[in-house]
Design a protein around this motif. Sequence first.
Motif, PDB file in Angstrom:
ATOM      1  N   THR A 290       1.126  -1.035   0.005  1.00 16.52           N
ATOM      2  CA  THR A 290      -0.383  -0.229  -0.172  1.00 16.52           C
ATOM      3  C   THR A 290       0.758   1.077  -0.105  1.00 16.52           C
ATOM      4  O   THR A 290       0.774   2.538  -0.387  1.00 16.52           O
ATOM      5  CB  THR A 290      -1.520  -0.251   1.423  1.00 16.52           C
ATOM      6  OG1 THR A 290      -2.009  -1.351   0.841  1.00 16.52           O
ATOM      7  CG2 THR A 290      -1.873   1.063   0.937  1.00 16.52           C
ATOM      8  N   LEU A 291       1.431   0.872   0.702  1.00 11.88           N
ATOM      9  CA  LEU A 291       2.648   2.415   0.873  1.00 11.88           C
ATOM     10  C   LEU A 291       3.737   2.738  -0.282  1.00 11.88           C
ATOM     11  O   LEU A 291       4.426   3.740  -0.762  1.00 11.88           O
ATOM     12  CB  LEU A 291       4.064   2.378   2.180  1.00 11.88           C
ATOM     13  CG  LEU A 291       3.082   2.868   3.518  1.00 11.88           C
ATOM     14  CD1 LEU A 291       4.307   2.841   4.325  1.00 11.88           C
ATOM     15  CD2 LEU A 291       2.268   3.945   3.532  1.00 11.88           C
ATOM     16  N   LEU A 292       4.228   1.407  -0.978  1.00 18.08           N
ATOM     17  CA  LEU A 292       4.949   1.914  -2.290  1.00 18.08           C
ATOM     18  C   LEU A 292       4.135   2.729  -3.211  1.00 18.08           C
ATOM     19  O   LEU A 292       4.903   2.972  -3.845  1.00 18.08           O
ATOM     20  CB  LEU A 292       4.625   1.087  -2.799  1.00 18.08           C
ATOM     21  CG  LEU A 292       5.708  -0.098  -4.477  1.00 18.08           C
ATOM     22  CD1 LEU A 292       6.940   0.707  -3.829  1.00 18.08           C
ATOM     23  CD2 LEU A 292       6.178  -1.034  -4.761  1.00 18.08           C
ATOM     24  N   THR A 293       2.678   2.761  -2.809  1.00 17.28           N
ATOM     25  CA  THR A 293       1.835   3.570  -4.764  1.00 17.28           C
ATOM     26  C   THR A 293       2.106   4.534  -4.310  1.00 17.28           C
ATOM     27  O   THR A 293       3.274   5.293  -4.996  1.00 17.28           O
ATOM     28  CB  THR A 293       0.788   2.868  -4.225  1.00 17.28           C
ATOM     29  OG1 THR A 293       0.086   1.822  -4.998  1.00 17.28           O
ATOM     30  CG2 THR A 293      -0.251   3.750  -5.613  1.00 17.28           C
ATOM     31  N   PRO A 294       1.811   4.754  -2.604  1.00 16.88           N
ATOM     32  CA  PRO A 294       2.386   6.687  -2.717  1.00 16.88           C
ATOM     33  C   PRO A 294       3.338   7.174  -2.674  1.00 16.88           C
ATOM     34  O   PRO A 294       4.359   8.526  -3.161  1.00 16.88           O
ATOM     35  CB  PRO A 294       1.429   7.011  -1.240  1.00 16.88           C
ATOM     36  CG  PRO A 294       1.487   5.783  -0.929  1.00 16.88           C
ATOM     37  CD  PRO A 294       1.112   4.918  -1.508  1.00 16.88           C
ATOM     38  N   LEU A 295       4.644   6.535  -1.999  1.00 15.18           N
ATOM     39  CA  LEU A 295       6.148   6.753  -2.405  1.00 15.18           C
ATOM     40  C   LEU A 295       6.596   6.962  -3.410  1.00 15.18           C
ATOM     41  O   LEU A 295       7.258   8.044  -3.863  1.00 15.18           O
ATOM     42  CB  LEU A 295       6.495   5.880  -0.743  1.00 15.18           C
ATOM     43  CG  LEU A 295       6.584   5.623   0.421  1.00 15.18           C
ATOM     44  CD1 LEU A 295       7.012   4.918   0.766  1.00 15.18           C
ATOM     45  CD2 LEU A 295       6.759   6.956   1.364  1.00 15.18           C
ATOM     46  N   SER A 296       6.092   6.198  -4.742  1.00 15.25           N
ATOM     47  CA  SER A 296       6.795   6.069  -6.182  1.00 15.25           C
ATOM     48  C   SER A 296       6.048   6.840  -6.562  1.00 15.25           C
ATOM     49  O   SER A 296       6.431   8.038  -7.737  1.00 15.25           O
ATOM     50  CB  SER A 296       6.228   4.407  -6.618  1.00 15.25           C
ATOM     51  OG  SER A 296       4.547   4.594  -6.577  1.00 15.25           O
ATOM     52  N   ILE A 297       4.814   7.146  -6.210  1.00 14.09           N
ATOM     53  CA  ILE A 297       4.277   8.713  -6.257  1.00 14.09           C
ATOM     54  C   ILE A 297       4.637   9.998  -6.533  1.00 14.09           C
ATOM     55  O   ILE A 297       5.413  11.239  -7.464  1.00 14.09           O
ATOM     56  CB  ILE A 297       2.937   8.456  -6.499  1.00 14.09           C
ATOM     57  CG1 ILE A 297       1.640   7.954  -7.200  1.00 14.09           C
ATOM     58  CG2 ILE A 297       1.750  10.175  -7.336  1.00 14.09           C
ATOM     59  CD1 ILE A 297       1.065   7.856  -6.289  1.00 14.09           C
ATOM     60  N   VAL A 298       5.331  10.067  -5.190  1.00 18.27           N
ATOM     61  CA  VAL A 298       5.883  11.445  -4.720  1.00 18.27           C
ATOM     62  C   VAL A 298       6.788  11.673  -5.562  1.00 18.27           C
ATOM     63  O   VAL A 298       8.004  12.155  -5.810  1.00 18.27           O
ATOM     64  CB  VAL A 298       6.344  10.908  -3.000  1.00 18.27           C
ATOM     65  CG1 VAL A 298       6.739  12.540  -1.965  1.00 18.27           C
ATOM     66  CG2 VAL A 298       4.473  11.471  -2.595  1.00 18.27           C
ATOM     67  N   ASP A 299       7.651  10.299  -5.281  1.00 16.88           N
ATOM     68  CA  ASP A 299       9.278  10.002  -5.796  1.00 16.88           C
ATOM     69  C   ASP A 299       9.159   9.758  -7.679  1.00 16.88           C
ATOM     70  O   ASP A 299      10.196  10.974  -7.808  1.00 16.88           O
ATOM     71  CB  ASP A 299       9.370   8.453  -6.121  1.00 16.88           C
ATOM     72  CG  ASP A 299      10.526   8.195  -6.190  1.00 16.88           C
ATOM     73  OD1 ASP A 299      12.541   8.719  -6.035  1.00 16.88           O
ATOM     74  OD2 ASP A 299      11.295   7.582  -7.290  1.00 16.88           O
ATOM     75  N   ALA A 300       8.104   9.878  -8.260  1.00 14.80           N
ATOM     76  CA  ALA A 300       7.851  10.419  -9.740  1.00 14.80           C
ATOM     77  C   ALA A 300       7.972  12.120  -9.026  1.00 14.80           C
ATOM     78  O   ALA A 300       8.338  12.836 -10.257  1.00 14.80           O
ATOM     79  CB  ALA A 300       7.227   9.568 -10.131  1.00 14.80           C
ATOM     80  N   LEU A 301       7.265  12.284  -8.647  1.00 16.71           N
ATOM     81  CA  LEU A 301       6.868  14.481  -8.953  1.00 16.71           C
ATOM     82  C   LEU A 301       8.366  15.332  -8.509  1.00 16.71           C
ATOM     83  O   LEU A 301       8.900  15.904  -9.061  1.00 16.71           O
ATOM     84  CB  LEU A 301       5.929  14.393  -7.752  1.00 16.71           C
ATOM     85  CG  LEU A 301       4.617  13.884  -8.350  1.00 16.71           C
ATOM     86  CD1 LEU A 301       3.789  13.941  -6.683  1.00 16.71           C
ATOM     87  CD2 LEU A 301       4.029  14.873  -8.997  1.00 16.71           C
ATOM     88  N   HIS A 302       9.231  14.468  -7.458  1.00 16.10           N
ATOM     89  CA  HIS A 302      10.151  14.675  -7.367  1.00 16.10           C
ATOM     90  C   HIS A 302      11.358  14.821  -8.534  1.00 16.10           C
ATOM     91  O   HIS A 302      11.962  15.648  -8.830  1.00 16.10           O
ATOM     92  CB  HIS A 302      11.014  14.450  -5.500  1.00 16.10           C
ATOM     93  CG  HIS A 302      10.497  15.425  -4.743  1.00 16.10           C
ATOM     94  ND1 HIS A 302      10.563  16.489  -4.405  1.00 16.10           N
ATOM     95  CD2 HIS A 302       8.870  14.735  -3.530  1.00 16.10           C
ATOM     96  CE1 HIS A 302      10.179  16.126  -3.324  1.00 16.10           C
ATOM     97  NE2 HIS A 302       9.414  15.690  -2.744  1.00 16.10           N
ATOM     98  N   ARG A 303      11.889  13.420  -9.066  1.00 18.07           N
ATOM     99  CA  ARG A 303      12.646  13.131 -10.378  1.00 18.07           C
ATOM    100  C   ARG A 303      12.168  13.864 -11.437  1.00 18.07           C
ATOM    101  O   ARG A 303      12.261  14.756 -12.209  1.00 18.07           O
ATOM    102  CB  ARG A 303      12.555  12.142 -10.488  1.00 18.07           C
ATOM    103  CG  ARG A 303      13.360  10.688  -9.413  1.00 18.07           C
ATOM    104  CD  ARG A 303      12.812   9.316 -10.165  1.00 18.07           C
ATOM    105  NE  ARG A 303      13.380   8.808  -9.064  1.00 18.07           N
ATOM    106  CZ  ARG A 303      14.152   8.054  -8.550  1.00 18.07           C
ATOM    107  NH1 ARG A 303      15.342   7.998  -9.855  1.00 18.07           N
ATOM    108  NH2 ARG A 303      14.601   6.880  -8.348  1.00 18.07           N
ATOM    109  N   PHE A 304      10.171  13.651 -11.537  1.00 18.51           N
ATOM    110  CA  PHE A 304      10.394  14.007 -13.321  1.00 18.51           C
ATOM    111  C   PHE A 304       9.838  15.174 -13.479  1.00 18.51           C
ATOM    112  O   PHE A 304       9.110  15.673 -14.842  1.00 18.51           O
ATOM    113  CB  PHE A 304       9.885  13.358 -13.829  1.00 18.51           C
ATOM    114  CG  PHE A 304      10.909  10.995 -14.200  1.00 18.51           C
ATOM    115  CD1 PHE A 304      11.631  11.720 -14.346  1.00 18.51           C
ATOM    116  CD2 PHE A 304      10.062  10.876 -13.626  1.00 18.51           C
ATOM    117  CE1 PHE A 304      12.585  10.729 -14.401  1.00 18.51           C
ATOM    118  CE2 PHE A 304      10.172   9.295 -13.365  1.00 18.51           C
ATOM    119  CZ  PHE A 304      12.222   9.429 -13.575  1.00 18.51           C
ATOM    120  N   VAL A 305       8.756  15.699 -12.122  1.00 21.96           N
ATOM    121  CA  VAL A 305       7.421  17.019 -12.545  1.00 21.96           C
ATOM    122  C   VAL A 305       8.080  18.035 -11.804  1.00 21.96           C
ATOM    123  O   VAL A 305       8.610  18.778 -13.006  1.00 21.96           O
ATOM    124  CB  VAL A 305       6.198  16.211 -11.738  1.00 21.96           C
ATOM    125  CG1 VAL A 305       5.459  17.729 -11.755  1.00 21.96           C
ATOM    126  CG2 VAL A 305       6.262  15.076 -12.516  1.00 21.96           C
TER     127      VAL A 305
END
Length: 388
Positions: A283-298
């Motif tokens: 369950t945590l993998l979903t929001p953590l990977s989303i936040v990670d993507a925001l920081h990396r690519f957005v």
Amino acid sequence: MRVLGLLSGTSADGIDVALAQIDGAPPRLRARIENFLTLPFPPPVRRAILRAGEGRPAPASEISRLNFLLGELFAEAALAACRRFRVPLAKIGLIGSHGQTIHHQGRPARFLGRPIAATLQIGEPAVIAARTGVPTVADFRPADVACGGQGAPLVPFVDFLLYRHAERGRVALNIGGIANLTVIPAGARERDVFAFDTGPGNMLIDALASRYSGGRRAFDVGARLAARGRPLRSVLSRLLAEAYFRRQPPKTAGREEYGRAYVARLLRMASGARAEDVLATATLLTPLSIVDALHRFVFPRARVDDLIVSGGGASNPLILAQLEAGLGRVRLRRAEEFGVPGDAKEAFAFAVLAYQTWHRRPANVPQATGARVPAILGKVVYPCRGNH
Ligand SMILES: Nc1ncnc2c1ncn2[C@@H]1O[C@H](COP(=O)(O)OP(=O)(O)O)[C@@H](O)[C@H]1O
Ligand SMILES: [Mg+2]
């Protein structure tokens, strides 16, 4: 024009039907949603879809029959929706049916000596058109793939329509089986929009919930099981370090990446752990990977003021809480605030895409899919003569 949008996502939980009222043409296309419902699949149908989507060998006869069966179910969903919405079929000018994805491989890979990308959505549109008497646009993704795109995501066209703002930078985040986001910078024109799949949404959670309940639960309602567990930190950091999350957008994911094989690997990594701890981890993998993507690519490319969430994952309190914690000054908002309910957005989007196709206008966003050029999406099927 009144248009019905039909869709079943990678979760294969059911058929979403949205009724939209649409007129005009870009940049002055106006679309609003009038009504929405979801009809759950009977469990044996859901199981058959998941089996087909897992990439296990299946005879062509099974895929072919599933295609026609789903055509019937999509048609029934359209008819049931019209009854429930109290809108006569004669008032529906067009249907846009996404169908059910059973295979999606957006990037070319060698096949019989050639680089081939491929995507397959089933739910025979000829059946939908015949049963409803309404022209039906379906099979939206192949045209984009044929133009060098990954065939996904296609919703960014509609995100841009719904959420663009002169002063606020926005990200539309949909948490379905897979999570994907669309970035609409402040004052953006369509060519400034970009989008990609961040990775798993509810797909792992659903698979684990079903497994731990012996098939009785299709998902972890309200994250009740996950909330009782503790995330396995070392497993989580190993998963977050994997290649998909580092890969530059555009990129797409599906059951091919986060299906059965991935779950089996996760279970091996977590062997001996309690069910609720494994669920908490997934369950945590979903929001953590989303936040990670925001920081990396957005964030390096665009200022973001609002994050607008939709999809079934927006009903998962653990996912939302963790997202909120990772967002800093970005405001977390719900799709409902912007006129289209979060559960309805994707079905609504395929009504809008069908409307574009009907008028012979493109609707892919090349920066989102990687296509070389704009493409008119889908195939048009006409109803049988005289069946209405
Ligand atoms: N109340 C809820 N609590 C937790 N998860 C939920 C809830 N409602 C929906 N979901 C999740 O949302 C999923 C369906 O999301 P959806 O947006 O329809 O995905 P897809 O587009 O892949 O079909 C369910 O399978 C489930 O994981
Ligand atoms: Mg769904």
